[in-house]
Write a protein that holds these residues in place. Structure first.
Motif, PDB file in Angstrom:
ATOM      1  N   ALA A 290       0.829  -1.209   0.000  1.00 54.29           N
ATOM      2  CA  ALA A 290       0.000   0.000   0.000  1.00 54.29           C
ATOM      3  C   ALA A 290       0.859   1.254   0.000  1.00 54.29           C
ATOM      4  O   ALA A 290       0.571   2.221  -0.719  1.00 54.29           O
ATOM      5  N   ALA A 291       1.929   1.251   0.764  1.00 51.05           N
ATOM      6  CA  ALA A 291       2.779   2.436   0.873  1.00 51.05           C
ATOM      7  C   ALA A 291       3.441   2.771  -0.456  1.00 51.05           C
ATOM      8  O   ALA A 291       3.491   3.941  -0.866  1.00 51.05           O
ATOM      9  N   PHE A 292       3.956   1.775  -1.157  1.00 52.53           N
ATOM     10  CA  PHE A 292       4.667   2.031  -2.406  1.00 52.53           C
ATOM     11  C   PHE A 292       3.735   2.470  -3.537  1.00 52.53           C
ATOM     12  O   PHE A 292       4.187   3.041  -4.528  1.00 52.53           O
ATOM     13  N   LYS A 293       2.438   2.223  -3.397  1.00 55.20           N
ATOM     14  CA  LYS A 293       1.478   2.655  -4.420  1.00 55.20           C
ATOM     15  C   LYS A 293       1.095   4.127  -4.283  1.00 55.20           C
ATOM     16  O   LYS A 293       0.563   4.729  -5.218  1.00 55.20           O
ATOM     17  N   LEU A 294       1.359   4.690  -3.113  1.00 52.38           N
ATOM     18  CA  LEU A 294       0.945   6.069  -2.860  1.00 52.38           C
ATOM     19  C   LEU A 294       1.861   7.076  -3.549  1.00 52.38           C
ATOM     20  O   LEU A 294       3.050   6.807  -3.784  1.00 52.38           O
ATOM     21  N   LYS A 295       1.315   8.239  -3.856  1.00 56.05           N
ATOM     22  CA  LYS A 295       2.118   9.372  -4.291  1.00 56.05           C
ATOM     23  C   LYS A 295       2.437  10.219  -3.074  1.00 56.05           C
ATOM     24  O   LYS A 295       1.756  10.126  -2.050  1.00 56.05           O
ATOM     25  N   LYS A 296       3.466  11.046  -3.194  1.00 56.13           N
ATOM     26  CA  LYS A 296       3.884  11.876  -2.065  1.00 56.13           C
ATOM     27  C   LYS A 296       2.723  12.760  -1.613  1.00 56.13           C
ATOM     28  O   LYS A 296       2.094  13.449  -2.416  1.00 56.13           O
ATOM     29  N   GLY A 297       2.415  12.715  -0.319  1.00 56.02           N
ATOM     30  CA  GLY A 297       1.338  13.508   0.244  1.00 56.02           C
ATOM     31  C   GLY A 297       0.012  12.784   0.311  1.00 56.02           C
ATOM     32  O   GLY A 297      -0.914  13.247   0.991  1.00 56.02           O
ATOM     33  N   GLU A 298      -0.123  11.642  -0.372  1.00 51.47           N
ATOM     34  CA  GLU A 298      -1.377  10.899  -0.382  1.00 51.47           C
ATOM     35  C   GLU A 298      -1.563  10.105   0.906  1.00 51.47           C
ATOM     36  O   GLU A 298      -0.594   9.683   1.546  1.00 51.47           O
ATOM     37  N   ILE A 299      -2.842   9.878   1.253  1.00 51.61           N
ATOM     38  CA  ILE A 299      -3.201   9.092   2.425  1.00 51.61           C
ATOM     39  C   ILE A 299      -3.999   7.880   1.961  1.00 51.61           C
ATOM     40  O   ILE A 299      -4.914   7.998   1.139  1.00 51.61           O
ATOM     41  N   SER A 300      -3.655   6.711   2.489  1.00 50.85           N
ATOM     42  CA  SER A 300      -4.303   5.473   2.058  1.00 50.85           C
ATOM     43  C   SER A 300      -5.614   5.255   2.790  1.00 50.85           C
ATOM     44  O   SER A 300      -5.862   5.806   3.867  1.00 50.85           O
ATOM     45  N   LEU A 301      -6.445   4.415   2.205  1.00 54.56           N
ATOM     46  CA  LEU A 301      -7.574   3.841   2.923  1.00 54.56           C
ATOM     47  C   LEU A 301      -7.009   2.921   4.018  1.00 54.56           C
ATOM     48  O   LEU A 301      -5.835   2.527   3.961  1.00 54.56           O
ATOM     49  N   PRO A 302      -7.800   2.560   5.012  1.00 52.58           N
ATOM     50  CA  PRO A 302      -7.294   1.650   6.041  1.00 52.58           C
ATOM     51  C   PRO A 302      -6.738   0.359   5.442  1.00 52.58           C
ATOM     52  O   PRO A 302      -7.342  -0.237   4.545  1.00 52.58           O
ATOM     53  N   VAL A 303      -5.549  -0.036   5.903  1.00 52.79           N
ATOM     54  CA  VAL A 303      -4.855  -1.231   5.416  1.00 52.79           C
ATOM     55  C   VAL A 303      -4.691  -2.200   6.581  1.00 52.79           C
ATOM     56  O   VAL A 303      -4.175  -1.828   7.643  1.00 52.79           O
ATOM     57  N   ARG A 304      -5.119  -3.441   6.373  1.00 55.83           N
ATOM     58  CA  ARG A 304      -4.987  -4.445   7.429  1.00 55.83           C
ATOM     59  C   ARG A 304      -3.639  -5.149   7.319  1.00 55.83           C
ATOM     60  O   ARG A 304      -3.233  -5.586   6.238  1.00 55.83           O
ATOM     61  N   SER A 305      -2.943  -5.258   8.435  1.00 53.37           N
ATOM     62  CA  SER A 305      -1.701  -6.032   8.506  1.00 53.37           C
ATOM     63  C   SER A 305      -1.789  -6.939   9.718  1.00 53.37           C
ATOM     64  O   SER A 305      -2.811  -6.973  10.409  1.00 53.37           O
ATOM     65  N   SER A 306      -0.737  -7.666   9.997  1.00 52.79           N
ATOM     66  CA  SER A 306      -0.738  -8.564  11.153  1.00 52.79           C
ATOM     67  C   SER A 306      -0.735  -7.797  12.469  1.00 52.79           C
ATOM     68  O   SER A 306      -0.858  -8.398  13.543  1.00 52.79           O
ATOM     69  N   PHE A 307      -0.582  -6.464  12.389  1.00 48.22           N
ATOM     70  CA  PHE A 307      -0.527  -5.649  13.603  1.00 48.22           C
ATOM     71  C   PHE A 307      -1.836  -4.930  13.903  1.00 48.22           C
ATOM     72  O   PHE A 307      -2.010  -4.394  14.991  1.00 48.22           O
ATOM     73  N   GLY A 308      -2.723  -4.867  12.932  1.00 52.36           N
ATOM     74  CA  GLY A 308      -3.958  -4.134  13.103  1.00 52.36           C
ATOM     75  C   GLY A 308      -4.310  -3.402  11.821  1.00 52.36           C
ATOM     76  O   GLY A 308      -4.010  -3.878  10.711  1.00 52.36           O
ATOM     77  N   TYR A 309      -4.914  -2.234  11.959  1.00 51.56           N
ATOM     78  CA  TYR A 309      -5.314  -1.439  10.796  1.00 51.56           C
ATOM     79  C   TYR A 309      -4.513  -0.147  10.745  1.00 51.56           C
ATOM     80  O   TYR A 309      -4.440   0.595  11.719  1.00 51.56           O
ATOM     81  N   HIS A 310      -3.910   0.088   9.587  1.00 56.28           N
ATOM     82  CA  HIS A 310      -3.060   1.259   9.384  1.00 56.28           C
ATOM     83  C   HIS A 310      -3.722   2.239   8.414  1.00 56.28           C
ATOM     84  O   HIS A 310      -4.336   1.827   7.441  1.00 56.28           O
ATOM     85  N   ILE A 311      -3.541   3.514   8.686  1.00 61.63           N
ATOM     86  CA  ILE A 311      -3.769   4.549   7.679  1.00 61.63           C
ATOM     87  C   ILE A 311      -2.390   5.121   7.395  1.00 61.63           C
ATOM     88  O   ILE A 311      -1.684   5.556   8.307  1.00 61.63           O
ATOM     89  N   ILE A 312      -1.985   5.100   6.140  1.00 59.70           N
ATOM     90  CA  ILE A 312      -0.611   5.430   5.762  1.00 59.70           C
ATOM     91  C   ILE A 312      -0.573   6.746   4.996  1.00 59.70           C
ATOM     92  O   ILE A 312      -1.392   6.976   4.095  1.00 59.70           O
ATOM     93  N   LYS A 313       0.369   7.577   5.339  1.00 66.28           N
ATOM     94  CA  LYS A 313       0.613   8.811   4.595  1.00 66.28           C
ATOM     95  C   LYS A 313       2.030   8.773   4.044  1.00 66.28           C
ATOM     96  O   LYS A 313       2.983   8.622   4.806  1.00 66.28           O
ATOM     97  N   LEU A 314       2.165   8.896   2.726  1.00 66.89           N
ATOM     98  CA  LEU A 314       3.498   8.904   2.126  1.00 66.89           C
ATOM     99  C   LEU A 314       4.069  10.320   2.216  1.00 66.89           C
ATOM    100  O   LEU A 314       3.471  11.270   1.722  1.00 66.89           O
ATOM    101  N   THR A 315       5.223  10.458   2.842  1.00 65.43           N
ATOM    102  CA  THR A 315       5.803  11.786   3.061  1.00 65.43           C
ATOM    103  C   THR A 315       7.012  12.073   2.177  1.00 65.43           C
ATOM    104  O   THR A 315       7.380  13.227   1.992  1.00 65.43           O
ATOM    105  N   ASP A 316       7.637  11.026   1.620  1.00 64.64           N
ATOM    106  CA  ASP A 316       8.793  11.275   0.743  1.00 64.64           C
ATOM    107  C   ASP A 316       9.099  10.002  -0.039  1.00 64.64           C
ATOM    108  O   ASP A 316       8.634   8.917   0.296  1.00 64.64           O
ATOM    109  N   ARG A 317       9.877  10.162  -1.084  1.00 62.52           N
ATOM    110  CA  ARG A 317      10.263   9.028  -1.917  1.00 62.52           C
ATOM    111  C   ARG A 317      11.667   9.246  -2.455  1.00 62.52           C
ATOM    112  O   ARG A 317      12.028  10.357  -2.845  1.00 62.52           O
TER     113      ARG A 317
END
Length: 385
Positions: A290-317
């Motif tokens: 999910a993180a690598f699909k984002l553009k800089k500044g974009e925020i993802s929909l909730p993503v489920r991982s083995s740790f719980g649910y993440h909302i990811i914001k890409l800040t740099d590349r």
């Protein structure tokens, strides 16, 4: 990848070949804890040198040669400069107390005073000879600098610190290494000043040819390349319902870092959810995809991982790089010079000591030798009866 770690060991931590023991900080369950494992510079080992670390044994040819480096944090061969610059004073011995103040109490235990003399004697016994030897060495270096009219500027020290900092994947990891070594950047700068002095005094002995630099580049060309990396922040919660609610708040203009500091269920809540840079294969697969699909500044929909649910914001590349020899040669040259300083310093310091007249009352062998020399001089000066 560990199944209980979102992010494995940080790249580029010191290895055994560079003389530093790697110590991994154990991670507990992900709930309320940091996902990261982090190597630790082990500078706690006692050494009979203080200040600028001078090795007792010369490193082997294999240890002395660079083994990697570059912006991806593969910097095993670059650690020599950190060893040289970041050696800690294990025991700090204060100067002798003012005359007549030795009986002054510095502590009191059940009515029994602990005097300055008692404290000073304990400090001397714990590490006095090592510390005094370091001070003597620093004084010899300063005297030699004055004799050769050499100086060190603040700009030169700043450049050395900047070069070392640039060898880390990020400033955060540089600061982490300093913290684990028990140092501040100001402490490091003071030690770097001593390194610059030795570079100038050693002169031709630490010069590096273009052919040597080229050889190292060719041997380590692959390690200088860096894969694509992204930097992201995240908000981690337990349920999808809570994640959906937070996502809606973010779409309505809520501050990402503020929510992360309030609700994040891992140690990154203290940094607003910042995870620093990471490459592929370093994170939970679902999170990473999910993180690598984002553009800089974009925020993802909730993503489920083995740790719980993440909302990811890409800040740099950072795009993948494959630097040329011209782009890396000065960095390599600088690190090779530091390696040569590391190798040549013990013999050079000993040479200065051999030429100097030194009285060291904490060194019994030195004191005995000085006493014999004085007795011999007195005998020679006394007329025969």
């Amino acid at each position: 990848m560990k199944d209980n770690d979102l992010q494995p060991n940080l790249p580029g931590e010191p290895d055994e070949k560079s003389g530093q023991a790697e110590e991994n900080i154990q991670q507990e369950s992900h709930s309320g804890e940091d996902f990261r494992d982090s190597g630790s510079l082990d500078l706690s080992k006692e050494d009979d040198k203080v200040g600028l670390m001078i090795p007792d044994d010369q490193p082997s040819q294999e240890e002395a040669a660079p083994s990697g480096g570059g912006g991806n944090g593969s910097k095993g061969w670059m650690i020599a400069s950190l060893v040289l610059a970041a050696a800690l004073i294990v025991v700090l011995i204060v100067p002798p107390f003012a005359k007549g103040s030795g009986n002054e109490a510095v502590a009191n235990v059940n009515g029994v005073s602990i005097t300055k003399d008692r404290l000073y004697d304990a400090l001397v016994q714990a590490g006095g000879p090592q510390t005094l030897d370091g001070i003597i060495r620093d004084e010899l270096i300063d005297q030699e600098m004055n004799k050769k009219s050499l100086t060190v500027t603040d700009e030169e020290v700043t450049a050395e610190v900047a070069a070392l900092k640039a060898s880390y994947p990020s400033e955060d990891q540089f600061n982490m290494a300093l913290m684990q070594a028990g140092m501040t950047e100001e402490d490091l700068s003071k030690q770097m000043r001593e390194q610059v002095k030795l570079k100038k005094l050693l002169g031709d002995k630490v010069k590096v040819t273009d052919d040597e630099v080229k050889e190292i580049f060719e041997q380590n060309k692959e390690s200088f390349a860096t894969p694509e990396q992204v930097r992201a922040s995240h908000i981690l919660v337990e349920t999808k319902e809570e994640a959906d609610k937070i996502y809606k708040e973010l779409q309505e203009g809520a501050d990402f870092a503020a929510i992360a500091k309030e609700k994040n269920q891992d140690a990154t809540k203290d940094t607003g959810g910042d995870l620093d840079f990471f490459g592929r294969g370093e994170m939970d697969p679902a999170f990473e995809e999910a993180a690598f699909k984002l553009k800089k500044g974009e925020i993802s929909l909730p993503v489920r991982s083995s740790f719980g649910y993440h909302i990811i914001k890409l800040t740099d590349r950072k795009e993948a790089t494959n630097p040329t020899f011209e782009e890396k040669k000065e960095e390599i040259r600088g690190q090779m010079v530091n390696q040569k300083v590391y190798q040549e310093s013990p013999a050079y310091i000993q040479e200065l000591k051999d030429k100097a007249k030194i009285t060291n009352t904490l060194d019994k062998s030195s004191a005995d030798a000085e006493g014999k020399d004085t007795a011999a001089d007195d005998t020679a000066a006394t007329p025969a009866k």
